[in-house]
Design an enzyme around this catalytic site. Structure first.
Site, PDB file in Angstrom:
ATOM      1  CG  MET A   1     -10.267  -5.667  -3.930  1.00 55.30           C
ATOM      2  SD  MET A   1      -9.060  -6.603  -2.943  1.00 55.30           S
ATOM      3  CE  MET A   1      -9.343  -5.946  -1.289  1.00 55.30           C
TER       4      MET A   1
ATOM      5  CG  MET B   1      -1.728  -1.243   1.390  1.00 58.14           C
ATOM      6  SD  MET B   1      -2.833  -1.106   2.805  1.00 58.14           S
ATOM      7  CE  MET B   1      -3.602  -2.726   2.766  1.00 58.14           C
TER       8      MET B   1
HETATM    9  C1  DX5 Z   1      -7.168  -5.267   2.300  1.00 60.40           C
HETATM   10  C2  DX5 Z   1      -6.100  -6.237   1.920  1.00 60.40           C
HETATM   11  C3  DX5 Z   1      -6.361  -7.598   2.415  1.00 60.40           C
HETATM   12  C4  DX5 Z   1      -6.435  -7.700   3.924  1.00 60.40           C
HETATM   13  C5  DX5 Z   1      -7.475  -8.709   4.250  1.00 60.40           C
HETATM   14  O1  DX5 Z   1      -6.876  -4.048   1.784  1.00 60.40           O
HETATM   15  O2  DX5 Z   1      -5.963  -6.312   0.509  1.00 60.40           O
HETATM   16  O3  DX5 Z   1      -5.484  -8.564   1.875  1.00 60.40           O
HETATM   17  O4  DX5 Z   1      -5.242  -8.061   4.545  1.00 60.40           O
HETATM   18  O5  DX5 Z   1      -7.649  -8.745   5.620  1.00 60.40           O
HETATM   19  P1  DX5 Z   1      -8.889  -9.475   6.290  1.00 60.40           P
HETATM   20  O6  DX5 Z   1      -8.842 -10.920   5.855  1.00 60.40           O
HETATM   21  O7  DX5 Z   1      -8.655  -9.303   7.744  1.00 60.40           O
HETATM   22  O8  DX5 Z   1     -10.135  -8.792   5.811  1.00 60.40           O
END
Ligand code: DX5
Ligand code: ZN
Length: 214
Positions: free
Chosen positions: A136, A36
């Site tokens: 997502m 990120m």
């Molecule tokens: C969110 C990330 C995910 C995150 C998922 O922006 O891309 O990979 O780590 O975390 P959980 O499984 O806790 O929702």
């Protein structure tokens, strides 16, 4: 067969090597690495150096999820760091075909991700070029968020597109995945589950991974 990709975003970064060893021993298929930049998403994580360092400690398949603007500028560094699959966001790439070709040019697997508000119909002209589509199921940026219903319908539509085009690619889901939401998305057609908090916050990591494969 469902593949489980623990997201290290929910790991203890002070002991990253041990945390990765723990999920590797517990039956993880891939390692999901969230990158990120504080621009595409409102959070910062790690860069290529950390990926290169953990590469020396793990033989897992490295699934690198780039939540960054202008990914083309950093793709070579993540390739050098040891990524096996690089996923970019449809929303972050003006020239998505060029970026996908770039990743393939390095001999790496390539994925394209869509945010909850992005229609999978926008992938129609790129899907034949990729190895994976990432749906997502939260707005990216943080671990531990709640699954946004609607991902199941998107998975069904993308599966239809994949079938119509006679492709054999992965459908991955990321965000709010636990045993219950995992079962729902697998029923809809997903075959790679990313889970961060559900796995790393579990008292029994092995059981948590196993519960996602049922
Ligand atoms: C969110 C990330 C995910 C995150 C998922 O922006 O891309 O990979 O780590 O975390 P959980 O499984 O806790 O929702
Ligand atoms: Zn992710």
């Amino acid at each position: 067969m469902v593949l489980v990709a623990p997201s290290i975003l929910s790991a203890d970064f002070a002991s990253l090597g041990e945390e990765i060893h723990k999920v590797e021993k517990a039956g993880a298929d891939w390692l999901h690495i969230d990158i990120m930049d504080g621009h595409f998403v409102p959070n910062l994580t790690i860069g290529p150096q950390v990926v290169a360092d953990i590469r020396k400690k793990s033989s897992l398949f490295f699934d690198v999820h780039l939540m960054i603007e202008r990914p083309e500028e950093l793709i070579p560094a993540f390739v050098d760091a040891g990524a096996d699959l690089i996923t970019v966001h449809q929303e972050a790439c003006i020239h998505l075909h060029r970026v996908v070709s770039m990743i393939k040019g390095y001999g790496k697997k390539v994925g394209v991700a869509v945010n909850p508000a992005t229609s999978v119909s926008l992938l129609a002209d790129i899907i034949s070029e990729v190895d994976l589509v990432l749906i997502m199921s939260v707005n990216p940026g943080f671990g531990g968020q709640k699954f946004i219903p609607g991902a199941e319908e998107k998975i069904k539509s993308i599966k239809k597109m994949i079938k119509n085009k006679h492709l054999g690619i992965h459908v991955q889901v990321d965000g709010g995945i636990n045993a219950e939401t995992g079962r729902r998305v697998v029923e809809a057609g997903a075959d790679v589950l990313v889970a961060g908090s559900y796995i790393f916050n579990s008292p029994n990591v092995k059981e948590a991974i196993k519960s996602l494969k049922l």
